[in-house]
Enzyme design. Structure first.
Site, PDB file in Angstrom:
ATOM      1  N   GLY A  37      59.639   0.950  67.363  1.00  0.00           N
ATOM      2  CA  GLY A  37      59.905   1.758  68.559  1.00  0.00           C
ATOM      3  C   GLY A  37      58.760   1.557  69.542  1.00  0.00           C
ATOM      4  N   GLY A  38      58.549   2.535  70.423  1.00  0.00           N
ATOM      5  CA  GLY A  38      57.491   2.430  71.430  1.00  0.00           C
ATOM      6  C   GLY A  38      56.116   2.272  70.791  1.00  0.00           C
ATOM      7  CB  ALA A  39      54.298   4.315  68.309  1.00  0.00           C
ATOM      8  CB  THR A  50      53.750  12.136  76.062  1.00  0.00           C
ATOM      9  OG1 THR A  50      54.086  11.539  74.807  1.00  0.00           O
ATOM     10  CG2 THR A  50      54.496  13.438  76.245  1.00  0.00           C
ATOM     11  CG  ASP A  56      69.732  -6.406  66.062  1.00  0.00           C
ATOM     12  OD1 ASP A  56      69.731  -7.110  65.037  1.00  0.00           O
ATOM     13  OD2 ASP A  56      70.745  -6.093  66.717  1.00  0.00           O
ATOM     14  N   GLY A  85      58.077   0.108  61.655  1.00  0.00           N
ATOM     15  CA  GLY A  85      58.515   0.728  62.912  1.00  0.00           C
ATOM     16  C   GLY A  85      58.441  -0.233  64.080  1.00  0.00           C
ATOM     17  CG  ASN A 108      48.081   6.907  77.718  1.00  0.00           C
ATOM     18  OD1 ASN A 108      47.421   6.173  78.452  1.00  0.00           O
ATOM     19  ND2 ASN A 108      47.585   7.464  76.631  1.00  0.00           N
ATOM     20  CG  ASP A 163      49.072   5.593  74.023  1.00  0.00           C
ATOM     21  OD1 ASP A 163      48.419   6.621  73.742  1.00  0.00           O
ATOM     22  OD2 ASP A 163      50.151   5.621  74.642  1.00  0.00           O
ATOM     23  NE  ARG A 220      66.842   4.103  61.706  1.00  0.00           N
ATOM     24  CZ  ARG A 220      66.883   5.328  62.204  1.00  0.00           C
ATOM     25  NH1 ARG A 220      67.180   6.347  61.404  1.00  0.00           N
ATOM     26  NH2 ARG A 220      66.617   5.566  63.475  1.00  0.00           N
ATOM     27  CE  LYS A 250      52.889   7.836  75.731  1.00  0.00           C
ATOM     28  NZ  LYS A 250      52.333   7.397  74.440  1.00  0.00           N
TER      29      LYS A 250
HETATM   30  P1  ATR Z   1      57.886   6.250  69.236  1.00  0.00           P
HETATM   31  O1  ATR Z   1      57.722   6.201  70.728  1.00  0.00           O
HETATM   32  O2  ATR Z   1      57.165   7.397  68.583  1.00  0.00           O
HETATM   33  O3  ATR Z   1      57.605   4.938  68.590  1.00  0.00           O
HETATM   34  P2  ATR Z   1      60.702   5.655  69.013  1.00  0.00           P
HETATM   35  O4  ATR Z   1      60.556   4.588  70.043  1.00  0.00           O
HETATM   36  O5  ATR Z   1      61.890   6.546  69.049  1.00  0.00           O
HETATM   37  O6  ATR Z   1      59.438   6.612  68.992  1.00  0.00           O
HETATM   38  O7  ATR Z   1      60.642   4.914  67.579  1.00  0.00           O
HETATM   39  C1  ATR Z   1      60.866   5.579  66.371  1.00  0.00           C
HETATM   40  C2  ATR Z   1      60.675   4.596  65.202  1.00  0.00           C
HETATM   41  O8  ATR Z   1      60.900   5.305  63.977  1.00  0.00           O
HETATM   42  C3  ATR Z   1      61.677   3.454  65.218  1.00  0.00           C
HETATM   43  O9  ATR Z   1      61.066   2.326  64.599  1.00  0.00           O
HETATM   44  C4  ATR Z   1      62.800   4.008  64.339  1.00  0.00           C
HETATM   45  O10 ATR Z   1      63.626   3.039  63.739  1.00  0.00           O
HETATM   46  P3  ATR Z   1      64.911   2.458  64.565  1.00  0.00           P
HETATM   47  O11 ATR Z   1      64.346   1.450  65.510  1.00  0.00           O
HETATM   48  O12 ATR Z   1      65.768   1.874  63.518  1.00  0.00           O
HETATM   49  O13 ATR Z   1      65.538   3.638  65.255  1.00  0.00           O
HETATM   50  C5  ATR Z   1      61.984   4.708  63.280  1.00  0.00           C
HETATM   51  N1  ATR Z   1      62.753   5.745  62.593  1.00  0.00           N
HETATM   52  C6  ATR Z   1      63.129   6.937  63.089  1.00  0.00           C
HETATM   53  N2  ATR Z   1      63.813   7.642  62.160  1.00  0.00           N
HETATM   54  C7  ATR Z   1      63.860   6.856  61.044  1.00  0.00           C
HETATM   55  C8  ATR Z   1      64.442   7.013  59.752  1.00  0.00           C
HETATM   56  N3  ATR Z   1      65.111   8.122  59.403  1.00  0.00           N
HETATM   57  N4  ATR Z   1      64.299   6.006  58.869  1.00  0.00           N
HETATM   58  C9  ATR Z   1      63.616   4.881  59.199  1.00  0.00           C
HETATM   59  N5  ATR Z   1      63.060   4.681  60.411  1.00  0.00           N
HETATM   60  C10 ATR Z   1      63.171   5.650  61.319  1.00  0.00           C
END
Ligand code: ATR
Length: 284
Positions: free
Chosen positions: A116-118, A43, A142, A114, A68, A89, A139, A47
């Site tokens: 991020g990675g997921a 994890t 970019d 979102g 994974n 995944d 959030r 990954k």
């Molecule tokens: P994962 O691998 O679980 O996707 P990650 O790559 O850290 O974890 O991604 C977390 C996601 O949650 C991102 O989209 C993050 O937004 P940012 O790209 O702006 O960081 C989002 N996220 C985390 N905390 C947040 C919050 N308090 N409000 C809104 N979005 C949040």
């Protein structure tokens, strides 16, 4: 869930959790191979790193740029063992949406929260399933824009925009981590887009079982599901890769629910002996 599945199939295997520092990942993979483990789950943050640390990549790992699951496979009986990297995944997202929400993604309009990675894996997988339109909200704008660019390049037939949808959608999918902590607000900004404008809501978070987003969605009459199904599906696929046998899904689901939602109920399989093992780090 894996230990329950091994027991159900009469396999004398054991699934164990190990915390490994990223600096030691290569050594940990080599060590597991040397000890003739059947395989590994990995994890965050392993990954991406593991892509360079296996002997071969399955198409699934190549497609999603992340490993994974590792299978240690002897080239010939008693011969050299190769580490093969897989990704379970992405497929799990689609399977869980189909099983838990009866959702047909082809032609669907989806708001994805979102990047991020997921979120990235979900966006690319949804695009590959020929959704009609993807709205990306994050959030950090970019990151959503970079993801939109990647999708436009790889899947030109999918309409992709950043920002909230102007009209109703079929699915809102939360891939942010907002909702994990008690008291977290919903990741959906209701001033921008109301939960009443979607038919279904899927939250990748499975603990707590009902996030603020899912609560609002249920109250609005949407079909809802949490991320437990995704966790189950990626685990079941890994089980099949390691054992070559169909995963006993019901057994695995029950074990998972007991573990996640009734933390005092412990799997009775914990005394099963171990000859071959599978390992994962503990935060998946
Ligand atoms: P994962 O691998 O679980 O996707 P990650 O790559 O850290 O974890 O991604 C977390 C996601 O949650 C991102 O989209 C993050 O937004 P940012 O790209 O702006 O960081 C989002 N996220 C985390 N905390 C947040 C919050 N308090 N409000 C809104 N979005 C949040």
């Amino acid at each position: 869930m894996h230990n329950a599945a091994f027991a159900a199939l009469g396999l004398n295997w054991r699934y164990l959790a190990f915390e490994v520092h990223p600096d030691n990942l290569r050594a940990a993979i080599a060590g597991a191979k040397a000890m003739q483990f059947a395989g590994l789950n990995l994890t965050v943050p392993h990954k991406l790193l593991a892509m360079e640390m296996v002997d071969a990549l399955d198409e699934s790992a190549k497609a999603w740029g992340a490993v994974n699951t590792i299978l240690f496979k002897p080239v010939a009986a008693g011969g050299e063992i190769r580490a093969i990297g897989f990704n379970t995944d992405a497929e799990a997202i689609v399977t869980a949406l189909r099983e838990d929400l009866k959702m047909d993604l082809r032609g669907a309009k989806v708001l994805l929260l979102g990047a991020g990675g997921a979120g990235r894996t979900a966006a690319l997988k949804l695009a590959s399933e020929n959704v009609a339109e993807l709205f990306l909200v994050n959030r950090t704008l970019d990151k959503a824009e970079a993801m939109a660019g990647e999708i436009k390049k790889q899947f030109p037939s999918v309409r992709v925009t950043t920002g909230h949808p102007p009209t109703a959608v079929d699915l809102v999918l939360n891939a942010t981590s907002l909702g994990l902590k008690p008291g977290d607000p919903s990741p959906l900004d209701e001033k921008q887009f109301s939960v009443r404008q979607t038919r279904a809501v899927y939250d990748m978070i499975y603990h707590p079982a009902e996030t603020a987003l899912l609560k609002a969605a249920k109250a609005a009459g949407c079909k809802t599901a949490n991320g437990l199904g995704m966790l189950l599906c990626q685990g079941a696929k890994a089980f099949e890769i390691w054992t070559g046998k169909p995963a006993p899904l019901d057994v695995m689901r029950r074990a998972l629910e007991a573990e996640v939602y009734q933390s005092t109920v412990r799997s009775s399989q914990s005394t099963v002996g171990s000859q071959q093992s599978t390992v994962r780090s503990p935060k998946s």
